[in-house]
Design a protein around this motif. Structure first.
Motif, PDB file in Angstrom:
ATOM      1  N   VAL A   2       0.856  -1.189   0.000  1.00  0.00           N
ATOM      2  CA  VAL A   2       0.000   0.000   0.000  1.00  0.00           C
ATOM      3  C   VAL A   2       0.892   1.240   0.000  1.00  0.00           C
ATOM      4  N   GLN A   3       0.612   2.147  -0.885  1.00  0.00           N
ATOM      5  CA  GLN A   3       1.300   3.439  -0.893  1.00  0.00           C
ATOM      6  C   GLN A   3       0.321   4.517  -0.474  1.00  0.00           C
ATOM      7  N   LEU A   4       0.783   5.419   0.364  1.00  0.00           N
ATOM      8  CA  LEU A   4      -0.087   6.435   0.953  1.00  0.00           C
ATOM      9  C   LEU A   4       0.470   7.824   0.655  1.00  0.00           C
ATOM     10  N   VAL A   5      -0.410   8.728   0.256  1.00  0.00           N
ATOM     11  CA  VAL A   5      -0.013  10.103  -0.024  1.00  0.00           C
ATOM     12  C   VAL A   5      -0.977  11.045   0.680  1.00  0.00           C
ATOM     13  N   GLU A   6      -0.444  11.846   1.598  1.00  0.00           N
ATOM     14  CA  GLU A   6      -1.264  12.810   2.321  1.00  0.00           C
ATOM     15  C   GLU A   6      -1.318  14.143   1.588  1.00  0.00           C
ATOM     16  N   MET A  34      -6.945   2.104   9.365  1.00  0.00           N
ATOM     17  CA  MET A  34      -6.163   3.278   9.003  1.00  0.00           C
ATOM     18  C   MET A  34      -6.035   4.219  10.196  1.00  0.00           C
ATOM     19  N   GLY A  35      -4.913   4.891  10.250  1.00  0.00           N
ATOM     20  CA  GLY A  35      -4.690   5.812  11.355  1.00  0.00           C
ATOM     21  C   GLY A  35      -4.037   7.097  10.912  1.00  0.00           C
ATOM     22  N   TRP A  36      -4.210   8.103  11.722  1.00  0.00           N
ATOM     23  CA  TRP A  36      -3.490   9.376  11.584  1.00  0.00           C
ATOM     24  C   TRP A  36      -2.618   9.551  12.821  1.00  0.00           C
ATOM     25  N   PHE A  37      -1.398   9.934  12.582  1.00  0.00           N
ATOM     26  CA  PHE A  37      -0.446  10.207  13.645  1.00  0.00           C
ATOM     27  C   PHE A  37       0.170  11.578  13.378  1.00  0.00           C
ATOM     28  N   ARG A  38       0.808  12.151  14.385  1.00  0.00           N
ATOM     29  CA  ARG A  38       1.463  13.435  14.182  1.00  0.00           C
ATOM     30  C   ARG A  38       2.756  13.508  14.977  1.00  0.00           C
ATOM     31  N   GLN A  39       3.648  14.350  14.482  1.00  0.00           N
ATOM     32  CA  GLN A  39       4.920  14.543  15.160  1.00  0.00           C
ATOM     33  C   GLN A  39       5.264  16.017  15.158  1.00  0.00           C
ATOM     34  N   ALA A  40       5.316  16.590  16.343  1.00  0.00           N
ATOM     35  CA  ALA A  40       5.683  17.992  16.509  1.00  0.00           C
ATOM     36  C   ALA A  40       7.207  18.094  16.646  1.00  0.00           C
ATOM     37  N   PRO A  41       7.759  19.259  16.359  1.00  0.00           N
ATOM     38  CA  PRO A  41       9.214  19.421  16.463  1.00  0.00           C
ATOM     39  C   PRO A  41       9.725  19.069  17.860  1.00  0.00           C
ATOM     40  N   TYR A  94       1.632  15.630   9.999  1.00  0.00           N
ATOM     41  CA  TYR A  94       0.601  14.612  10.153  1.00  0.00           C
ATOM     42  C   TYR A  94       0.847  13.490   9.149  1.00  0.00           C
ATOM     43  N   TYR A  95       0.806  12.265   9.661  1.00  0.00           N
ATOM     44  CA  TYR A  95       1.063  11.087   8.854  1.00  0.00           C
ATOM     45  C   TYR A  95      -0.159  10.182   8.801  1.00  0.00           C
ATOM     46  N   CYS A  96      -0.394   9.669   7.632  1.00  0.00           N
ATOM     47  CA  CYS A  96      -1.408   8.648   7.414  1.00  0.00           C
ATOM     48  C   CYS A  96      -0.705   7.299   7.433  1.00  0.00           C
ATOM     49  N   ALA A  97      -1.361   6.284   8.001  1.00  0.00           N
ATOM     50  CA  ALA A  97      -0.737   4.972   8.072  1.00  0.00           C
ATOM     51  C   ALA A  97      -1.785   3.873   7.936  1.00  0.00           C
ATOM     52  N   ALA A  98      -1.343   2.733   7.410  1.00  0.00           N
ATOM     53  CA  ALA A  98      -2.196   1.564   7.235  1.00  0.00           C
ATOM     54  C   ALA A  98      -1.698   0.446   8.148  1.00  0.00           C
ATOM     55  N   ALA A  99      -2.617  -0.081   8.941  1.00  0.00           N
ATOM     56  CA  ALA A  99      -2.249  -1.120   9.899  1.00  0.00           C
ATOM     57  C   ALA A  99      -2.235  -2.494   9.249  1.00  0.00           C
ATOM     58  N   TYR A 116       2.436   0.506   6.826  1.00  0.00           N
ATOM     59  CA  TYR A 116       2.694   1.440   5.728  1.00  0.00           C
ATOM     60  C   TYR A 116       2.432   2.865   6.193  1.00  0.00           C
ATOM     61  N   TRP A 117       3.302   3.768   5.749  1.00  0.00           N
ATOM     62  CA  TRP A 117       3.241   5.167   6.158  1.00  0.00           C
ATOM     63  C   TRP A 117       3.374   6.092   4.958  1.00  0.00           C
ATOM     64  N   GLY A 118       2.667   7.211   5.022  1.00  0.00           N
ATOM     65  CA  GLY A 118       2.870   8.258   4.036  1.00  0.00           C
ATOM     66  C   GLY A 118       4.045   9.131   4.415  1.00  0.00           C
ATOM     67  N   GLN A 119       4.317  10.121   3.579  1.00  0.00           N
ATOM     68  CA  GLN A 119       5.448  11.007   3.802  1.00  0.00           C
ATOM     69  C   GLN A 119       5.123  12.141   4.765  1.00  0.00           C
ATOM     70  N   GLY A 120       3.869  12.370   5.010  1.00  0.00           N
ATOM     71  CA  GLY A 120       3.470  13.398   5.956  1.00  0.00           C
ATOM     72  C   GLY A 120       3.085  14.704   5.289  1.00  0.00           C
ATOM     73  N   THR A 121       2.257  15.471   5.976  1.00  0.00           N
ATOM     74  CA  THR A 121       1.858  16.795   5.527  1.00  0.00           C
ATOM     75  C   THR A 121       1.918  17.741   6.728  1.00  0.00           C
ATOM     76  N   GLN A 122       2.486  18.927   6.490  1.00  0.00           N
ATOM     77  CA  GLN A 122       2.702  19.869   7.588  1.00  0.00           C
ATOM     78  C   GLN A 122       1.420  20.633   7.897  1.00  0.00           C
ATOM     79  N   VAL A 123       1.087  20.693   9.157  1.00  0.00           N
ATOM     80  CA  VAL A 123      -0.013  21.529   9.651  1.00  0.00           C
ATOM     81  C   VAL A 123       0.579  22.528  10.642  1.00  0.00           C
ATOM     82  N   THR A 124       0.376  23.804  10.361  1.00  0.00           N
ATOM     83  CA  THR A 124       0.869  24.854  11.245  1.00  0.00           C
ATOM     84  C   THR A 124      -0.300  25.728  11.671  1.00  0.00           C
ATOM     85  N   VAL A 125      -0.473  25.866  12.970  1.00  0.00           N
ATOM     86  CA  VAL A 125      -1.563  26.669  13.513  1.00  0.00           C
ATOM     87  C   VAL A 125      -0.953  27.861  14.241  1.00  0.00           C
TER      88      VAL A 125
END
Length: 127
Positions: A2-6, A34-41, A94-99, A116-125
């Motif tokens: 599975v390939q994932l693109v956010e 499917m899941g969403w994960f996130r990683q802050a600096p 934010y990363y999309c992933a398939a379990a 499987y993991w996507g490359q991630g998309t940046q969210v800035t608030v």
């Protein structure tokens, strides 16, 4: 495989909304939780939300309850994360992933069970 693109990330003011999309390749998308994960600096990657293959089971981390909504469209091979009332502390990649298909719905919070993991998309608030 599975390939994932956010997509859908960006810069938004506090209180605003964004909708993240995750496009998946592969004919067996509907088998995967499917899941969403996130990683802050400077922080570890963390669980945000997950949805079972059928959409019947949904889980959120406490900090996004009532603000974020996860959904999926198996016909379109896509999963979404609607984010409302965004806060500066939601800023992250934010990363999309398939379990792994053998993963039970109750275990979808466990990051190590995702294959499987996507490359991630940046969210800035901004505040």
């Amino acid at each position: 495989q599975v390939q994932l693109v956010e997509s859908g990330g960006g810069l938004v003011q506090a209180g605003g909304s964004l909708r993240l999309s995750c496009a998946a390749s592969g004919r067996t998308f509907s088998r995967y939780g499917m899941g969403w994960f996130r990683q802050a600096p400077g922080k570890e990657r963390e669980f945000v939300a997950a949805i079972s293959w059928s959409g019947s089971s949904i889980y959120y981390t406490d900090s996004v309850l009532g603000r974020f909504t996860i959904s999926r469209d198996n016909a379109k091979n896509a999963v979404y994360l609607q984010m409302n009332s965004l806060k500066p502390e939601d800023t992250a990649v934010y990363y999309c992933a398939a379990a792994n298909p053998a993963t039970t719905a109750q275990a979808l919070r466990v990051m190590t069970l995702y294959d499987y993991w996507g490359q991630g998309t940046q969210v800035t608030v901004s505040s």
